[in-house]
Design a protein around this motif. Structure first.
Motif, PDB file in Angstrom:
ATOM      1  N   SER A  34      14.678 149.061 166.178  1.00 48.12           N
ATOM      2  CA  SER A  34      13.450 149.058 166.987  1.00 48.12           C
ATOM      3  C   SER A  34      12.269 149.531 166.146  1.00 48.12           C
ATOM      4  CB  SER A  34      13.612 149.964 168.209  1.00 48.12           C
ATOM      5  OG  SER A  34      13.407 151.320 167.842  1.00 48.12           O
ATOM      6  N   GLY A  35      11.098 149.453 166.717  1.00 47.96           N
ATOM      7  CA  GLY A  35       9.889 150.012 166.126  1.00 47.96           C
ATOM      8  C   GLY A  35       9.429 151.243 166.881  1.00 47.96           C
ATOM      9  N   TYR A  36      10.339 151.868 167.640  1.00 52.07           N
ATOM     10  CA  TYR A  36       9.996 153.053 168.425  1.00 52.07           C
ATOM     11  C   TYR A  36       9.789 154.256 167.517  1.00 52.07           C
ATOM     12  CZ  TYR A  36      11.643 150.436 172.502  1.00 52.07           C
ATOM     13  OH  TYR A  36      11.812 149.504 173.486  1.00 52.07           O
ATOM     14  N   GLY A  37       9.029 155.206 168.047  1.00 50.44           N
ATOM     15  CA  GLY A  37       8.828 156.444 167.334  1.00 50.44           C
ATOM     16  C   GLY A  37       7.560 156.379 166.495  1.00 50.44           C
ATOM     17  N   PRO A  38       7.508 157.164 165.465  1.00 50.17           N
ATOM     18  CA  PRO A  38       8.592 157.991 164.967  1.00 50.17           C
ATOM     19  C   PRO A  38       8.828 159.198 165.865  1.00 50.17           C
ATOM     20  CG  PRO A  38       6.608 158.391 163.696  1.00 50.17           C
ATOM     21  CD  PRO A  38       6.299 157.286 164.664  1.00 50.17           C
ATOM     22  N   TYR A  39      10.097 159.528 166.037  1.00 47.06           N
ATOM     23  CA  TYR A  39      10.493 160.699 166.800  1.00 47.06           C
ATOM     24  C   TYR A  39      10.755 161.827 165.809  1.00 47.06           C
ATOM     25  CZ  TYR A  39      11.598 157.059 170.266  1.00 47.06           C
ATOM     26  OH  TYR A  39      11.550 155.988 171.118  1.00 47.06           O
ATOM     27  N   VAL A  40      10.031 162.929 165.968  1.00 43.48           N
ATOM     28  CA  VAL A  40      10.205 164.086 165.096  1.00 43.48           C
ATOM     29  C   VAL A  40      11.403 164.869 165.624  1.00 43.48           C
ATOM     30  CG1 VAL A  40       9.117 166.151 164.147  1.00 43.48           C
ATOM     31  CG2 VAL A  40       7.711 164.144 164.689  1.00 43.48           C
ATOM     32  N   GLY A  41      12.480 164.877 164.837  1.00 41.65           N
ATOM     33  CA  GLY A  41      13.706 165.540 165.264  1.00 41.65           C
ATOM     34  C   GLY A  41      14.174 166.566 164.253  1.00 41.65           C
ATOM     35  N   LEU A  42      15.048 167.443 164.711  1.00 44.04           N
ATOM     36  CA  LEU A  42      15.612 168.489 163.868  1.00 44.04           C
ATOM     37  C   LEU A  42      17.126 168.332 163.857  1.00 44.04           C
ATOM     38  CD1 LEU A  42      14.679 170.990 162.233  1.00 44.04           C
ATOM     39  CD2 LEU A  42      15.107 172.353 164.268  1.00 44.04           C
ATOM     40  N   TRP A 118      20.778 156.192 166.187  1.00 45.75           N
ATOM     41  CA  TRP A 118      19.561 156.650 165.525  1.00 45.75           C
ATOM     42  C   TRP A 118      19.496 156.013 164.149  1.00 45.75           C
ATOM     43  CZ3 TRP A 118      16.351 158.714 168.659  1.00 45.75           C
ATOM     44  CH2 TRP A 118      16.718 159.672 169.592  1.00 45.75           C
ATOM     45  N   ASP A 119      18.298 155.816 163.666  1.00 48.40           N
ATOM     46  CA  ASP A 119      18.051 155.389 162.295  1.00 48.40           C
ATOM     47  C   ASP A 119      16.918 156.258 161.778  1.00 48.40           C
ATOM     48  OD1 ASP A 119      18.014 153.961 159.906  1.00 48.40           O
ATOM     49  OD2 ASP A 119      17.093 152.165 160.764  1.00 48.40           O
ATOM     50  N   GLU A 120      16.882 156.463 160.462  1.00 48.35           N
ATOM     51  CA  GLU A 120      15.746 157.171 159.900  1.00 48.35           C
ATOM     52  C   GLU A 120      14.526 156.267 160.010  1.00 48.35           C
ATOM     53  OE1 GLU A 120      16.199 159.764 156.328  1.00 48.35           O
ATOM     54  OE2 GLU A 120      18.096 158.649 156.177  1.00 48.35           O
ATOM     55  N   TRP A 121      13.406 156.861 160.436  1.00 49.17           N
ATOM     56  CA  TRP A 121      12.166 156.101 160.534  1.00 49.17           C
ATOM     57  C   TRP A 121      11.569 156.019 159.141  1.00 49.17           C
ATOM     58  CZ3 TRP A 121       6.942 156.010 159.837  1.00 49.17           C
ATOM     59  CH2 TRP A 121       6.228 155.100 160.611  1.00 49.17           C
ATOM     60  N   GLY A 122      11.181 154.830 158.720  1.00 43.45           N
ATOM     61  CA  GLY A 122      10.605 154.670 157.387  1.00 43.45           C
ATOM     62  C   GLY A 122       9.946 153.321 157.239  1.00 43.45           C
ATOM     63  N   ASP A 123       9.675 152.943 156.006  1.00 42.83           N
ATOM     64  CA  ASP A 123       8.966 151.698 155.728  1.00 42.83           C
ATOM     65  C   ASP A 123       9.709 150.457 156.216  1.00 42.83           C
ATOM     66  OD1 ASP A 123       6.825 153.032 154.621  1.00 42.83           O
ATOM     67  OD2 ASP A 123       7.574 152.866 152.568  1.00 42.83           O
ATOM     68  N   HIS A 124      11.032 150.547 156.367  1.00 44.52           N
ATOM     69  CA  HIS A 124      11.797 149.387 156.844  1.00 44.52           C
ATOM     70  C   HIS A 124      11.624 149.148 158.345  1.00 44.52           C
ATOM     71  CE1 HIS A 124      14.426 152.729 157.870  1.00 44.52           C
ATOM     72  NE2 HIS A 124      15.093 151.920 158.673  1.00 44.52           N
ATOM     73  N   VAL A 125      11.006 150.097 159.036  1.00 46.68           N
ATOM     74  CA  VAL A 125      10.779 149.987 160.482  1.00 46.68           C
ATOM     75  C   VAL A 125       9.401 149.371 160.712  1.00 46.68           C
ATOM     76  CG1 VAL A 125      10.522 151.306 162.621  1.00 46.68           C
ATOM     77  CG2 VAL A 125      12.210 152.017 160.910  1.00 46.68           C
ATOM     78  N   THR A 128       2.821 150.567 163.166  1.00 47.00           N
ATOM     79  CA  THR A 128       1.370 150.466 163.090  1.00 47.00           C
ATOM     80  C   THR A 128       0.823 151.507 162.124  1.00 47.00           C
ATOM     81  OG1 THR A 128       0.985 152.081 164.834  1.00 47.00           O
ATOM     82  CG2 THR A 128       1.303 149.767 165.534  1.00 47.00           C
ATOM     83  N   ALA A 129      -0.453 151.390 161.789  1.00 48.27           N
ATOM     84  CA  ALA A 129      -1.103 152.391 160.945  1.00 48.27           C
ATOM     85  C   ALA A 129      -1.103 153.752 161.643  1.00 48.27           C
ATOM     86  CB  ALA A 129      -2.531 151.960 160.616  1.00 48.27           C
ATOM     87  N   ALA A 133       0.459 157.224 160.212  1.00 48.35           N
ATOM     88  CA  ALA A 133      -0.323 158.457 160.070  1.00 48.35           C
ATOM     89  C   ALA A 133       0.374 159.626 160.759  1.00 48.35           C
ATOM     90  CB  ALA A 133      -1.729 158.258 160.648  1.00 48.35           C
ATOM     91  N   PHE A 134       0.895 159.398 161.955  1.00 47.64           N
ATOM     92  CA  PHE A 134       1.643 160.432 162.673  1.00 47.64           C
ATOM     93  C   PHE A 134       2.853 160.866 161.837  1.00 47.64           C
ATOM     94  CE2 PHE A 134       4.906 161.908 165.584  1.00 47.64           C
ATOM     95  CZ  PHE A 134       4.218 162.749 166.447  1.00 47.64           C
TER      96      PHE A 134
END
Length: 177
Positions: A34-42, A118-125, A128-129, A133-134
């Motif tokens: 998906s293109g959801y997030g990014p979700y800041v997780g611990l 879950w997947d790590e959010w990164g450039d492959h996702v 938007t700009a 930034a977030f």
């Protein structure tokens, strides 16, 4: 349908350090594919799988719920007055269906995972700009790169920093503009 009843708020302390004494670090997540997030997780452990649960703030948990409700994924969620977040899923989602309750810990964080990959959010996702930034702000939560981006991206950067600082337990007011 399997049901886990809601209970009193979770007062069991969650670890903030790895066994070797190093602090846990925030990571950025998305729902796989998906293109959801990014979700800041611990993450609570160094090595995690796509179904491992991670800690999220209430604000991020609300974003996860909003994204789930916008997608016909077979999972819904609702916050109760006491803060408990209850996930409900249909048999189409996993063959059984059920519910599970996530209660906030003493720091107001929710342990969420196990219902989707879950997947790590990164450039492959695809993103938007504003999402970038977030994410940059969250990744740089211990340094201040604000002011380097034009508005409204700088505002999103600062929001990402604040979210990561809140999640990591950094409460110093001079850390975030």
């Amino acid at each position: 349908m399997t049901t886990t009843p809601a209970a009193a708020p979770n007062t069991e302390p969650r670890p903030t350090y790895h066994a070797d004494g190093t602090p846990l670090s925030v990571q950025l997540f998305t729902v796989e594919g998906s293109g959801y997030g990014p979700y800041v997780g611990l993450p609570l452990r160094d090595l995690w799988t796509p179904y491992t649960a991670h800690l999220f703030t209430r604000a991020t948990a609300e974003l996860i719920v909003r994204d789930m409700h916008g997608d016909d994924c077979g999972v819904t969620a609702e916050f109760a007055e006491d803060g408990t977040l209850t996930f409900t899923w249909t048999a189409a989602h996993d063959g059984d269906g059920g519910t599970i309750a996530a209660r906030p810990d003493a720091d107001g964080r929710y342990l969420i995972g196990g219902l989707w990959s879950w997947d790590e959010w990164g450039d492959h996702v695809p993103h938007t700009a504003g999402q970038a930034a977030f994410a940059q702000g969250a990744a740089e939560y211990q340094a201040d790169g604000s002011g380097a981006l034009p508005e409204p991206l700088d505002t999103l950067y600062r929001q990402g920093r604040r979210e990561a600082q809140t999640l990591a337990g950094e409460r110093r007011t001079n850390r975030t503009p």
